[in-house]
Design a protein around this motif. Sequence first.
Motif, PDB file in Angstrom:
ATOM      1  N   THR A   2     -66.234  29.524 -77.105  1.00 41.85           N
ATOM      2  CA  THR A   2     -66.539  29.689 -76.002  1.00 41.85           C
ATOM      3  C   THR A   2     -67.286  28.382 -75.808  1.00 41.85           C
ATOM      4  N   VAL A   3     -68.104  28.244 -74.821  1.00 45.68           N
ATOM      5  CA  VAL A   3     -68.713  27.002 -74.573  1.00 45.68           C
ATOM      6  C   VAL A   3     -69.870  26.544 -75.040  1.00 45.68           C
ATOM      7  N   MET A   4     -70.300  28.451 -75.584  1.00 43.35           N
ATOM      8  CA  MET A   4     -71.621  28.072 -76.597  1.00 43.35           C
ATOM      9  C   MET A   4     -71.437  27.579 -77.765  1.00 43.35           C
ATOM     10  N   ALA A  10     -71.632  21.933 -81.975  1.00 43.97           N
ATOM     11  CA  ALA A  10     -71.954  20.077 -81.148  1.00 43.97           C
ATOM     12  C   ALA A  10     -73.709  19.816 -81.433  1.00 43.97           C
ATOM     13  N   ALA A  11     -74.309  20.877 -81.438  1.00 42.43           N
ATOM     14  CA  ALA A  11     -75.641  20.212 -80.936  1.00 42.43           C
ATOM     15  C   ALA A  11     -76.153  20.647 -82.497  1.00 42.43           C
ATOM     16  N   CYS A  12     -75.762  21.726 -83.302  1.00 45.97           N
ATOM     17  CA  CYS A  12     -75.974  21.318 -85.326  1.00 45.97           C
ATOM     18  C   CYS A  12     -76.094  20.568 -85.698  1.00 45.97           C
TER      19      CYS A  12
END
Length: 84
Positions: A2-4, A10-12
């Motif tokens: 999912t986008v989440m 990516a954030a991690c």
Amino acid sequence: MTVMDDWVTAACAELGLDPAQVPVPAVLGLAKDVAHQVLRPGAPVSAFLLGLAVGRGADPTETAERLSALAASWPVELGTETSS
């Protein structure tokens, strides 16, 4: 995926964190509980507080559940503030 999932991955990667250690459902549940039962601006602040607690060794899921329970018990008359 999912986008989440994409965002968390990516954030991690940006922060050098393991995405498997991010309890997304617990964090989203906490944000929902605080936003609906306390006040909307409290949701991101509560997520930040959760992160601080986890950074100090707290279990993320258990801590999110504790904060959600606190939000659920929050007196209605205290949850009507509209300013941030």
